[in-house]
Scaffold this motif. Sequence first.
Motif, PDB file in Angstrom:
ATOM      1  N   PHE A  73       0.839  -1.199   0.000  1.00 58.57           N
ATOM      2  CA  PHE A  73       0.000   0.000   0.000  1.00 58.57           C
ATOM      3  C   PHE A  73       0.873   1.248   0.000  1.00 58.57           C
ATOM      4  CE2 PHE A  73      -2.891  -3.224   1.345  1.00 58.57           C
ATOM      5  CZ  PHE A  73      -4.134  -2.805   0.909  1.00 58.57           C
ATOM      6  N   SER A  74       0.450   2.219  -0.800  1.00 62.34           N
ATOM      7  CA  SER A  74       1.158   3.495  -0.899  1.00 62.34           C
ATOM      8  C   SER A  74       0.156   4.628  -0.725  1.00 62.34           C
ATOM      9  CB  SER A  74       1.858   3.613  -2.257  1.00 62.34           C
ATOM     10  OG  SER A  74       2.403   4.910  -2.424  1.00 62.34           O
ATOM     11  N   VAL A  75       0.563   5.645   0.027  1.00 65.42           N
ATOM     12  CA  VAL A  75      -0.301   6.820   0.253  1.00 65.42           C
ATOM     13  C   VAL A  75       0.208   8.024  -0.522  1.00 65.42           C
ATOM     14  CG1 VAL A  75      -1.072   6.047   2.515  1.00 65.42           C
ATOM     15  CG2 VAL A  75       1.005   7.425   2.329  1.00 65.42           C
ATOM     16  N   ASP A  76       1.099   7.787  -1.480  1.00 66.48           N
ATOM     17  CA  ASP A  76       1.614   8.906  -2.277  1.00 66.48           C
ATOM     18  C   ASP A  76       0.500   9.567  -3.082  1.00 66.48           C
ATOM     19  OD1 ASP A  76       4.106   8.375  -1.278  1.00 66.48           O
ATOM     20  OD2 ASP A  76       4.746   7.181  -3.022  1.00 66.48           O
ATOM     21  N   GLY A  77      -0.424   8.752  -3.585  1.00 63.91           N
ATOM     22  CA  GLY A  77      -1.543   9.316  -4.339  1.00 63.91           C
ATOM     23  C   GLY A  77      -2.420  10.205  -3.479  1.00 63.91           C
ATOM     24  N   TRP A  78      -2.657   9.797  -2.241  1.00 63.25           N
ATOM     25  CA  TRP A  78      -3.449  10.609  -1.324  1.00 63.25           C
ATOM     26  C   TRP A  78      -2.725  11.915  -0.983  1.00 63.25           C
ATOM     27  CZ3 TRP A  78      -8.368   9.674   0.507  1.00 63.25           C
ATOM     28  CH2 TRP A  78      -8.913   8.433   0.195  1.00 63.25           C
ATOM     29  N   ALA A  79      -1.419  11.842  -0.776  1.00 66.62           N
ATOM     30  CA  ALA A  79      -0.661  13.053  -0.460  1.00 66.62           C
ATOM     31  C   ALA A  79      -0.681  14.034  -1.633  1.00 66.62           C
ATOM     32  CB  ALA A  79       0.778  12.677  -0.096  1.00 66.62           C
ATOM     33  N   LYS A  80      -0.497  13.529  -2.834  1.00 68.65           N
ATOM     34  CA  LYS A  80      -0.513  14.402  -4.003  1.00 68.65           C
ATOM     35  C   LYS A  80      -1.901  15.006  -4.218  1.00 68.65           C
ATOM     36  CE  LYS A  80       0.337  14.460  -8.986  1.00 68.65           C
ATOM     37  NZ  LYS A  80       0.755  13.650 -10.176  1.00 68.65           N
ATOM     38  N   ALA A  81      -2.942  14.185  -4.051  1.00 67.97           N
ATOM     39  CA  ALA A  81      -4.299  14.690  -4.230  1.00 67.97           C
ATOM     40  C   ALA A  81      -4.630  15.763  -3.196  1.00 67.97           C
ATOM     41  CB  ALA A  81      -5.305  13.544  -4.143  1.00 67.97           C
ATOM     42  N   TRP A  82      -4.202  15.548  -1.967  1.00 70.02           N
ATOM     43  CA  TRP A  82      -4.487  16.539  -0.920  1.00 70.02           C
ATOM     44  C   TRP A  82      -3.743  17.850  -1.181  1.00 70.02           C
ATOM     45  CZ3 TRP A  82      -7.943  17.523   2.590  1.00 70.02           C
ATOM     46  CH2 TRP A  82      -7.673  18.461   3.570  1.00 70.02           C
ATOM     47  N   ASP A  83      -2.500  17.761  -1.602  1.00 73.72           N
ATOM     48  CA  ASP A  83      -1.742  18.976  -1.899  1.00 73.72           C
ATOM     49  C   ASP A  83      -2.382  19.774  -3.026  1.00 73.72           C
ATOM     50  OD1 ASP A  83       0.077  18.340   0.067  1.00 73.72           O
ATOM     51  OD2 ASP A  83       1.492  17.369  -1.311  1.00 73.72           O
ATOM     52  N   ARG A  84      -2.921  19.085  -4.008  1.00 68.76           N
ATOM     53  CA  ARG A  84      -3.515  19.776  -5.153  1.00 68.76           C
ATOM     54  C   ARG A  84      -4.926  20.281  -4.871  1.00 68.76           C
ATOM     55  NH1 ARG A  84      -1.319  18.148 -10.157  1.00 68.76           N
ATOM     56  NH2 ARG A  84      -2.943  19.454 -11.088  1.00 68.76           N
ATOM     57  N   LEU A  85      -5.658  19.585  -4.015  1.00 69.94           N
ATOM     58  CA  LEU A  85      -7.076  19.904  -3.828  1.00 69.94           C
ATOM     59  C   LEU A  85      -7.379  20.669  -2.550  1.00 69.94           C
ATOM     60  CD1 LEU A  85      -8.759  16.539  -4.929  1.00 69.94           C
ATOM     61  CD2 LEU A  85      -8.269  18.548  -6.314  1.00 69.94           C
ATOM     62  N   ALA A  86      -6.449  20.738  -1.613  1.00 69.94           N
ATOM     63  CA  ALA A  86      -6.744  21.357  -0.316  1.00 69.94           C
ATOM     64  C   ALA A  86      -7.225  22.804  -0.440  1.00 69.94           C
ATOM     65  CB  ALA A  86      -5.523  21.267   0.596  1.00 69.94           C
ATOM     66  N   PRO A  87      -6.548  23.694  -1.207  1.00 71.52           N
ATOM     67  CA  PRO A  87      -7.080  25.070  -1.327  1.00 71.52           C
ATOM     68  C   PRO A  87      -8.466  25.116  -1.957  1.00 71.52           C
ATOM     69  CG  PRO A  87      -4.794  24.943  -2.064  1.00 71.52           C
ATOM     70  CD  PRO A  87      -5.271  23.533  -1.918  1.00 71.52           C
ATOM     71  N   ALA A  88      -8.683  24.287  -2.986  1.00 77.36           N
ATOM     72  CA  ALA A  88      -9.986  24.278  -3.641  1.00 77.36           C
ATOM     73  C   ALA A  88     -11.068  23.706  -2.734  1.00 77.36           C
ATOM     74  CB  ALA A  88      -9.916  23.465  -4.934  1.00 77.36           C
ATOM     75  N   LEU A  89     -10.722  22.778  -1.856  1.00 78.48           N
ATOM     76  CA  LEU A  89     -11.692  22.249  -0.906  1.00 78.48           C
ATOM     77  C   LEU A  89     -12.195  23.346   0.019  1.00 78.48           C
ATOM     78  CD1 LEU A  89     -10.107  18.823   0.080  1.00 78.48           C
ATOM     79  CD2 LEU A  89     -12.354  19.151  -0.971  1.00 78.48           C
ATOM     80  N   GLY A  90     -11.289  24.194   0.499  1.00 77.76           N
ATOM     81  CA  GLY A  90     -11.717  25.312   1.342  1.00 77.76           C
ATOM     82  C   GLY A  90     -12.619  26.277   0.598  1.00 77.76           C
ATOM     83  N   ARG A  91     -12.281  26.558  -0.654  1.00 79.02           N
ATOM     84  CA  ARG A  91     -13.127  27.469  -1.445  1.00 79.02           C
ATOM     85  C   ARG A  91     -14.500  26.846  -1.689  1.00 79.02           C
ATOM     86  NH1 ARG A  91      -8.089  28.273  -4.313  1.00 79.02           N
ATOM     87  NH2 ARG A  91      -8.745  26.775  -5.925  1.00 79.02           N
ATOM     88  N   ASP A 262      -2.075  10.354 -13.548  1.00 81.37           N
ATOM     89  CA  ASP A 262      -1.668   9.609 -12.360  1.00 81.37           C
ATOM     90  C   ASP A 262      -2.936   9.041 -11.724  1.00 81.37           C
ATOM     91  OD1 ASP A 262      -0.619   8.577 -10.074  1.00 81.37           O
ATOM     92  OD2 ASP A 262       0.278  10.441  -9.354  1.00 81.37           O
ATOM     93  N   TYR A 263      -3.280   7.809 -12.084  1.00 81.79           N
ATOM     94  CA  TYR A 263      -4.550   7.237 -11.665  1.00 81.79           C
ATOM     95  C   TYR A 263      -4.687   7.091 -10.160  1.00 81.79           C
ATOM     96  CZ  TYR A 263      -5.754   6.292 -16.516  1.00 81.79           C
ATOM     97  OH  TYR A 263      -6.056   6.432 -17.842  1.00 81.79           O
ATOM     98  N   PRO A 264      -3.687   6.691  -9.414  1.00 81.55           N
ATOM     99  CA  PRO A 264      -3.859   6.630  -7.947  1.00 81.55           C
ATOM    100  C   PRO A 264      -4.207   7.971  -7.326  1.00 81.55           C
ATOM    101  CG  PRO A 264      -1.976   5.313  -8.604  1.00 81.55           C
ATOM    102  CD  PRO A 264      -2.416   6.051  -9.827  1.00 81.55           C
ATOM    103  N   SER A 265      -3.541   9.044  -7.750  1.00 83.50           N
ATOM    104  CA  SER A 265      -3.867  10.360  -7.195  1.00 83.50           C
ATOM    105  C   SER A 265      -5.231  10.837  -7.668  1.00 83.50           C
ATOM    106  CB  SER A 265      -2.792  11.374  -7.580  1.00 83.50           C
ATOM    107  OG  SER A 265      -2.733  11.547  -8.991  1.00 83.50           O
ATOM    108  N   ILE A 266      -5.620  10.482  -8.884  1.00 79.65           N
ATOM    109  CA  ILE A 266      -6.948  10.864  -9.381  1.00 79.65           C
ATOM    110  C   ILE A 266      -8.035  10.182  -8.560  1.00 79.65           C
ATOM    111  CG2 ILE A 266      -8.530  10.718 -11.335  1.00 79.65           C
ATOM    112  CD1 ILE A 266      -6.097  10.959 -13.170  1.00 79.65           C
ATOM    113  N   MET A 267      -7.874   8.873  -8.331  1.00 75.40           N
ATOM    114  CA  MET A 267      -8.868   8.147  -7.542  1.00 75.40           C
ATOM    115  C   MET A 267      -8.917   8.661  -6.111  1.00 75.40           C
ATOM    116  SD  MET A 267     -10.109   6.241  -9.813  1.00 75.40           S
ATOM    117  CE  MET A 267      -9.741   5.442 -11.372  1.00 75.40           C
ATOM    118  N   ALA A 268      -7.762   8.963  -5.537  1.00 75.47           N
ATOM    119  CA  ALA A 268      -7.748   9.531  -4.192  1.00 75.47           C
ATOM    120  C   ALA A 268      -8.402  10.910  -4.187  1.00 75.47           C
ATOM    121  CB  ALA A 268      -6.307   9.625  -3.691  1.00 75.47           C
ATOM    122  N   GLY A 269      -8.177  11.704  -5.230  1.00 78.63           N
ATOM    123  CA  GLY A 269      -8.814  13.020  -5.320  1.00 78.63           C
ATOM    124  C   GLY A 269     -10.322  12.927  -5.418  1.00 78.63           C
TER     125      GLY A 269
END
Length: 298
Positions: A73-91, A262-269
Amino acid sequence: MSTTMTAPATIAMAPRRRRRRSRSEKSLTALQYLLLVFFAVIVLTPLYLLLVTSFKSPAAFSQSTAWFVPNSFSVDGWAKAWDRLAPALGRSLLMASIASVVSSFLGSLNGYVFAKWKFPGSHLVFVLFLFGMFIPYQAIMIPLQAMMLQVQAHAPWFQGIPVLILCHIVYGIPICTLIFRNYYATAVPNEIVEAARVDGAGAFATYSRVVLPVSLPGFVVTLIWQFTSAWNDFLFALFLTTPNNGPVTYALQALAGGQNPDYPSIMAGVLVASLPTLVVYIALGKYFVSGLMSGSVK
């Protein structure tokens, strides 16, 4: 003679009928459970694929093994998705919260007026309000974009989330008005409103002191409806914002774009972007159906 012979036979057949009925009921119950399990598997299969893929590394993902559980198991996809989506989630959270609350409150006021305060032409005005529900977004998107660009030329701060808040409030007023109008017409007795008038309360005082305290079921319905609609919107965001100032749906589209996705980060996003609406339904879902049914009958 025939009567004495028939009565015991009828009594003896009653337990058999009950046994047959109980067997048929058990069979029907078993069939219902099988259908529920079948449809649950169909609904949850995409969620399984999202979860399995999100915990894979980009190098370990392939379409031939997409359904398999990852070896590591790897959480790199979750980390990348969170970094990219965190500001937009707040908005998005700010936009959906403000738009749902304001449109619900305005719809409550309109529904109260149309249900309890009749005036000349009230039915025509109510129909015109409902007409706004049937105007598709696509029909007004280009002129709306041109109008907003003209406004932004004089007010540069009116960009991104403020524009979407205004659009979702305006588009949410018709459905909120309909829900509250039907709720107040049946759930709030006219005698209460008339008693408030006799006591000297005006329209707004009657609304704030008598009608608003019993409006919780209607607000639950409209808040869930409007929050979900605003959160999941992409068309308004595509025409009126950019990935830098837009909601999470636009940021998710930018995350999924490119020639080498990057399918893992997309699915995590996708999972990250869907969590707020899931939390809203878990917290308020049990009140949603009861809120829809409140006031349906006197």
